[in-house]
Design an enzyme around this catalytic site. Structure first.
Site, PDB file in Angstrom:
ATOM      1  N   GLU A   1       0.829  -1.194   0.000  1.00 12.98           N
ATOM      2  CA  GLU A   1       0.000   0.000   0.000  1.00 12.98           C
ATOM      3  C   GLU A   1       0.872   1.257   0.000  1.00 12.98           C
ATOM      4  OE1 GLU A   1      -2.571  -0.262   3.345  1.00 12.98           O
ATOM      5  OE2 GLU A   1      -3.769  -1.904   2.520  1.00 12.98           O
TER       6      GLU A   1
ATOM      7  N   LYS B   1      -7.464   4.392 -42.446  1.00 12.95           N
ATOM      8  CA  LYS B   1      -7.024   3.257 -41.635  1.00 12.95           C
ATOM      9  C   LYS B   1      -8.217   2.418 -41.202  1.00 12.95           C
ATOM     10  CE  LYS B   1      -6.424   3.892 -37.291  1.00 12.95           C
ATOM     11  NZ  LYS B   1      -5.973   4.401 -35.985  1.00 12.95           N
TER      12      LYS B   1
ATOM     13  N   ASP C   1      -0.204  13.009 -34.236  1.00  5.25           N
ATOM     14  CA  ASP C   1      -1.228  12.319 -33.450  1.00  5.25           C
ATOM     15  C   ASP C   1      -0.984  12.646 -31.982  1.00  5.25           C
ATOM     16  OD1 ASP C   1      -3.454  10.798 -33.000  1.00  5.25           O
ATOM     17  OD2 ASP C   1      -2.661   8.955 -33.873  1.00  5.25           O
TER      18      ASP C   1
END
Length: 311
Positions: free
Chosen positions: A39, A192, A218
């Protein structure tokens, strides 16, 4: 600037240091460790009462750990009486899960937005969201900055000629048009077809790229399927030199192998996500968004407009 504090998690400490250097301040002191069962344990090691705190933590791989670390940092700062806590997410993970494209699937981007809100974040800053409509998932102010200016400066310095900006798919045409306008360049699109999360097939190139210097743009490069297939299609259509300008270098799965085989002269990315040593190929150039984020932080802290950063 005495009331401004910038702290960083473990996902991109170099970027956090760069932002603090741009701002001319020391990084806020916090200690992040783990209990024996794994944790996450956080302790803020300075007084933040009444201060304006910015937490720099892109939620890249390992996304789940980095998200939990971010949430715990925000909670610790709010409980330490920080006046305002802004989550600075240069890369917003889970952004691609933004709609129900199949039956019985979650909209995880909305879930993460809700969790950030409930954790106590007062504001969010990010760079090049995967989809602009993600801003509507947040009930707190969100500033989505654009890296186009950073890429524009870099490519202008290279003095390239006969440039054509290419979107690797139809969905990225708006981004490609912004680059084309800034660089006074032509515009083309790769048609595409996505087979699955890993594979994509380039079908046709719409636009003239023969003998041209091509820059594919992109927001995310993950498995590099779209970029590799697009580069092959562009080369088959007579493109001279092929560059790619991608904001977030996720680079997972077969990405590195595909990039090595692709006819790319240079892949230009930013440091929203840190690159490990095995991903630092010779033709990859990394530009920093530290200056962009630092300016946004400065303007928000001083309650000045940040509209100029969106132009």
């Amino acid at each position: 600037m005495n009331s401004l504090v910038v702290v960083g998690g473990n996902s991109n400490p170099v970027l956090c240091e760069g932002i603090c250097k741009e701002l001319g301040i020391l990084q806020g002191q916090c200690h992040i460790s783990r209990f024996s069962d794994g944790e996450i344990k956080v302790k803020i090691n300075e007084n933040v009462r009444g201060k304006d705190v910015f937490v720099v933590q892109p939620t890249c791989f390992p996304a789940n750990d980095n998200i939990m670390e971010l949430l715990i940092l925000i909670d610790a700062l709010k409980r330490a009486s920080a006046r305002r806590v802004t989550a600075v997410l240069p890369y917003f993970g889970y952004a691609r899960q933004d709609r129900k494209d199949q039956p019985r699937v979650p909209i995880t981007a909305k879930l993460i937005a809700n969790i950030l809100d409930r954790s106590g974040a007062d504001r969010v800053i990010t760079v090049d969201l995967h989809a602009g409509q993600l801003q509507g998932f947040f009930d707190i102010p969100l500033d989505n900055l654009f890296a186009v200016r950073i890429f524009e400066q870099y490519f202008r310095f290279k003095n390239l000629t006969d440039i054509v900006i290419v979107s690797p798919d139809v969905g990225g045409i708006k981004t490609a048009r912004a680059y084309a306008k800034r660089l006074n360049a032509g515009l083309a699109i790769v048609d595409k077809r996505r087979v699955n999360d890993v594979h994509a097939e380039a079908m046709h190139v719409m636009g003239n790229v023969e003998g041209k210097t091509v820059i594919m743009v992109d927001d995310i490069i993950a498995t590099a399927g779209s970029i590799a297939e697009g580069a092959n299609a562009l080369k088959a259509n007579g493109a001279k030199d092929i560059y790619a300008a991608i904001t977030h270098p996720v680079l997972c799965g077969p990405a590195i192998e595909r990039l090595k085989a692709a006819p790319l002269k240079e892949l230009v990315v930013t440091d929203t996500i840190p690159l490990s040593a095995e991903k630092k190929l010779g033709n990859i150039t990394v530009l920093s968004v530290a200056g962009l984020l630092a300016e946004a932080i400065r303007r928000i802290h001083e309650e000045r407009t940040i509209s100029a950063l969106f132009e």
